[in-house]
Design a protein around this motif. Structure first.
Motif, mmCIF file in Angstrom:
data_model
loop_
_atom_site.group_PDB
_atom_site.id
_atom_site.type_symbol
_atom_site.label_atom_id
_atom_site.label_comp_id
_atom_site.label_asym_id
_atom_site.label_seq_id
_atom_site.Cartn_x
_atom_site.Cartn_y
_atom_site.Cartn_z
ATOM 1 N N MET A 1 21.423 63.453 71.182
ATOM 2 C CA MET A 1 22.777 63.306 70.439
ATOM 3 C C MET A 1 23.539 62.150 70.977
ATOM 4 N N ARG A 2 24.160 61.378 70.162
ATOM 5 C CA ARG A 2 24.954 60.219 70.557
ATOM 6 C C ARG A 2 26.594 60.859 70.022
ATOM 7 N N ILE A 3 27.330 60.907 70.877
ATOM 8 C CA ILE A 3 28.576 61.505 70.431
ATOM 9 C C ILE A 3 29.616 60.463 70.750
ATOM 10 N N ALA A 4 30.175 59.921 69.646
ATOM 11 C CA ALA A 4 31.679 58.787 69.905
ATOM 12 C C ALA A 4 32.720 59.648 70.119
ATOM 13 N N VAL A 5 33.313 59.197 71.382
ATOM 14 C CA VAL A 5 34.311 59.994 71.670
ATOM 15 C C VAL A 5 35.743 59.026 71.483
ATOM 16 N N ILE A 6 36.690 59.562 70.281
ATOM 17 C CA ILE A 6 37.912 58.688 70.216
ATOM 18 C C ILE A 6 38.821 59.256 71.096
ATOM 19 N N SER A 7 39.075 58.465 72.142
ATOM 20 C CA SER A 7 40.365 58.814 73.130
ATOM 21 C C SER A 7 41.574 58.595 72.728
ATOM 22 N N GLY A 8 42.581 59.554 72.559
ATOM 23 C CA GLY A 8 43.968 59.242 71.999
ATOM 24 C C GLY A 8 45.109 58.778 73.287
ATOM 25 N N SER A 9 44.648 59.147 74.422
ATOM 26 C CA SER A 9 45.512 59.149 75.353
ATOM 27 C C SER A 9 45.679 57.520 75.706
ATOM 28 N N PRO A 10 47.109 57.225 75.951
ATOM 29 C CA PRO A 10 47.379 55.665 76.492
ATOM 30 C C PRO A 10 46.816 55.560 77.858
ATOM 31 N N LYS A 11 46.553 56.562 78.529
ATOM 32 C CA LYS A 11 46.287 56.730 79.881
ATOM 33 C C LYS A 11 44.854 56.137 80.353
ATOM 34 N N GLY A 12 44.093 56.129 79.304
ATOM 35 C CA GLY A 12 42.797 55.681 79.422
ATOM 36 C C GLY A 12 41.898 56.594 80.288
ATOM 37 N N GLU A 13 41.227 56.133 81.274
ATOM 38 C CA GLU A 13 40.340 56.854 82.410
ATOM 39 C C GLU A 13 41.160 57.852 83.115
ATOM 40 N N MET A 14 42.528 57.734 83.177
ATOM 41 C CA MET A 14 43.351 58.670 84.046
ATOM 42 C C MET A 14 43.737 59.605 82.939
ATOM 43 N N SER A 15 43.387 59.610 81.922
ATOM 44 C CA SER A 15 43.818 60.741 80.988
ATOM 45 C C SER A 15 43.378 62.176 81.211
ATOM 46 N N VAL A 16 44.044 63.012 81.240
ATOM 47 C CA VAL A 16 43.899 64.398 81.667
ATOM 48 C C VAL A 16 42.602 64.950 80.629
ATOM 49 N N THR A 17 43.002 64.708 79.220
ATOM 50 C CA THR A 17 42.005 65.228 78.099
ATOM 51 C C THR A 17 40.719 64.471 78.613
ATOM 52 N N LEU A 18 40.601 63.387 79.039
ATOM 53 C CA LEU A 18 39.177 62.742 79.327
ATOM 54 C C LEU A 18 38.431 63.488 80.305
ATOM 55 N N GLN A 19 39.154 64.205 81.451
ATOM 56 C CA GLN A 19 38.591 64.927 82.413
ATOM 57 C C GLN A 19 37.629 66.045 81.706
ATOM 58 N N TYR A 20 38.474 66.406 80.475
ATOM 59 C CA TYR A 20 37.493 67.386 80.008
ATOM 60 C C TYR A 20 36.318 66.942 79.256
ATOM 61 N N VAL A 21 36.527 65.712 78.807
ATOM 62 C CA VAL A 21 34.998 64.890 78.089
ATOM 63 C C VAL A 21 34.100 64.776 79.247
ATOM 64 N N ARG A 22 34.723 64.495 80.435
ATOM 65 C CA ARG A 22 33.906 64.099 81.503
ATOM 66 C C ARG A 22 33.014 65.351 82.087
ATOM 67 N N PHE A 23 33.928 66.634 81.945
ATOM 68 C CA PHE A 23 33.166 68.055 82.039
ATOM 69 C C PHE A 23 32.187 67.999 81.113
ATOM 70 N N LEU A 24 32.141 67.823 80.095
ATOM 71 C CA LEU A 24 31.202 67.902 78.959
ATOM 72 C C LEU A 24 30.264 67.133 79.135
ATOM 73 N N GLU A 25 30.320 65.737 79.605
ATOM 74 C CA GLU A 25 29.123 64.843 79.954
ATOM 75 C C GLU A 25 28.227 65.528 81.100
ATOM 76 N N GLU A 26 28.704 65.953 81.937
ATOM 77 C CA GLU A 26 28.158 66.616 83.246
ATOM 78 C C GLU A 26 27.348 67.742 82.671
ATOM 79 N N ALA A 27 27.957 68.455 82.020
ATOM 80 C CA ALA A 27 27.381 69.812 81.281
ATOM 81 C C ALA A 27 26.272 69.943 80.332
ATOM 82 N N PHE A 28 26.491 68.340 79.623
ATOM 83 C CA PHE A 28 25.311 68.328 78.597
ATOM 84 C C PHE A 28 24.618 66.659 78.941
ATOM 85 N N PRO A 29 23.877 66.838 79.955
ATOM 86 C CA PRO A 29 23.321 65.400 80.490
ATOM 87 C C PRO A 29 22.147 64.877 79.539
ATOM 88 N N GLY A 30 21.701 65.894 78.447
ATOM 89 C CA GLY A 30 20.851 65.275 77.672
ATOM 90 C C GLY A 30 21.350 64.460 76.294
#
Ligand SMILES: Cc1cc2nc3c(=O)[nH]c(=O)nc-3n(C[C@H](O)[C@H](O)[C@H](O)COP(=O)(O)O)c2cc1C
Length: 464
Positions: A1-30
């Motif tokens: 599945m292709r998931i478009a993540v719309i990230s709202g944090s002005p901090k970009g890659e340094m966003s806390v929220t994006l770390q939760y997305v990174r966790f999901l990326e690792e957890a769902f490698p397919g």
């Protein structure tokens, strides 16, 4: 599945929220995750056609959209708000049409529900299929119990897409914009009795909002100071850097602080006027609210009368009303009223009544007792600041100490002794029987002293 993540944090890659997305990326490698940095890149998205087209393609090619954003001042950051406005302004809803959607936020759970409700409403307006939300505390990812729930949340989202589950719309479409209101001249100006009235707005000349602002200013007999928030000279939205935490000083060197000191600080009566854009006020207003974060968690409107003028369908926007009310009462103000330009109401009469009421309440020093959101909000801040944030939010810590805001029940030693003694006495069968029998009487007994002195107090207040 292709998931478009719309990230709202002005901090970009340094966003806390994006770390939760990174966790999901690792957890769902397919599955593939393509992140659109709406919060970080809003300037280039606004200015560069190519950036805009690229991100629209990402959304259009996706199977599902995950809004991943921090909660900023009870909603999404102004930058993401602006991104959502652009979808409407540029007629880009097609890219979102029919997509499955979900929202993931991080916050300290202070008005996080309003941020999710807003995003849900936006998804409904875009004819997306909103599956659900996950509101994480910003530190939740450290806990395994939360990680499990996050995985379940995302699995459910993926399954909804795979099974093409039916999804019902939760928020009805908003009514078509009505013709701008033009309030008639008020019957007689209200004597402001020395109260300083400030009306802040972002209305274009000739707009319905400008007419309301002009109408209200006339009600105050021309003694109100009227200012456009865009004249504050803000160089940009809050960066979320939290460098303001130590001394409540923002990293931006622009006109915001001076504007705040000039208009908001001295106001006894503060009116904020805005037009509904999508399901909130404009991104400019949101930016103004976000930038106030540099005041820390100190009640910035303490003792003031706050009112709003809203040009738009507020009657259909319970979340907007909740946020506006929450902003006023959480900052220590009394909400004197909200006047909308919706059809069917006598706007001129409502503006006059608001002017009259705001002056009267200001003179009397009335601040309505708060209800659940402000009571709960205070406890969230108190516990968060004391429980950890005070290591960095030094100015908040000082204020909370000086103003008795660390009011944990555990500090009331007299009450603790009383509770302990009562609880021991309740072990005696005869006492227990008596308490059970006379519970209603025991509940009102402590209030009798207040009732006995009520007449004296009322006469004192009325100056009799
Ligand atoms: C300007 C600003 C406003 C905030 N407003 C809220 C709020 O209203 N409610 C809340 O629970 N947390 C609020 N927070 C805390 C953030 O939501 C939290 O720190 C979040 O994890 C930051 O995520 P990010 O690193 O992805 O930007 C605010 C933070 C900032 C900087």
């Amino acid at each position: 599945m292709r998931i478009a993540v719309i990230s709202g944090s002005p901090k970009g890659e340094m966003s806390v929220t994006l770390q939760y997305v990174r966790f999901l990326e690792e957890a769902f490698p397919g599955h593939t995750f393509s992140v659109v940095h709406a919060g970080r890149d809003i300037r280039s998205i606004e200015r560069q056609e190519e950036a805009w087209e690229r991100l629209l393609a990402t959304v259009a090619e996706s199977d599902g959209v995950l809004w991943a954003t921090p909660v900023y001042v009870m909603l999404v950051p102004a930058q993401l708000k602006r991104f959502i406005e652009l979808i409407g302004e540029r007629n880009a809803a097609d890219a979102f049409f029919g997509k499955y959607a979900a929202s993931l936020t991080t916050s300290i759970h202070y008005f996080d529900h309003t941020a999710h409700d807003y995003l849900h409403g936006i998804c409904d307006d875009l004819d997306m299929r909103y599956v659900g939300s996950c509101s994480a505390h910003m530190e939740d990812l450290r806990k395994e119990a939360f990680q499990e729930q996050l995985v379940l949340f995302f699995s459910d989202f993926l399954e909804a897409i795979a099974e093409q589950r039916p999804v019902q719309r939760a928020y009805p479409p908003l009514p078509a914009p009505s013709s701008p209101c033009s309030p008639a001249t008020p019957p007689a100006a209200v004597d402001t009795r020395g109260k300083r009235v400030v009306i802040l707005h972002d209305g274009e000349p000739g707009s319905g909002l400008a007419a309301m602002v002009g109408g209200l200013a006339a009600c105050y007999g021309g003694s109100a100071r009227v200012a456009d928030i865009r004249d504050a000279g803000m160089k940009g939205g809050c960066l979320g850097c939290c460098r303001c935490a130590l001394e409540n000083t923002c990293v931006y060197d622009d006109g915001y602080r001076a504007f705040w000191e000039e208009y908001i600080v001295p106001a006894d009566i503060l009116v904020m006027a805005g037009t509904v854009r999508d399901r909130f006020l404009s991104a400019a207003w949101k930016q103004f609210f976000d930038r106030s974060f540099s005041n820390g968690h100190v009640p910035a409107f303490k003792g003031k009368q706050v009112a709003y003028l809203v040009d738009g369908p507020l009657g259909h926007l319970a979340t907007l009303r909740e946020v506006l009310t929450g902003l006023a009462v959480m900052e220590g103000a009394n909400l004197a009223g909200i006047v909308t330009g919706e059809p069917g109401g006598d706007v001129a009469a409502a503006l006059h009544a608001l002017a009259e009421r705001s002056v009267r309440l200001s003179e009397r020093g009335y601040v309505a007792p708060v209800t659940f959101p402000a009571v709960a909000g205070h406890k969230v801040f108190r516990d968060e600041i004391w429980g950890g944030m005070r290591a960095f939010f030094k100015a908040d810590d000082r204020y909370y100490r000086q103003h008795g805001l660390y009011d944990f029940p555990t500090r009331d030693y007299g009450k603790r002794i009383g509770v302990r003694a009562t609880s021991l006495a309740m072990a005696i069968p005869s006492v227990r029987r008596d308490v059970v029998k006379n519970m209603p009487a025991y509940m009102i007994q402590p209030l009798e002293k207040a009732i006995a002195s009520s007449r004296v107090l009322a006469e004192r207040k009325a100056g009799r």
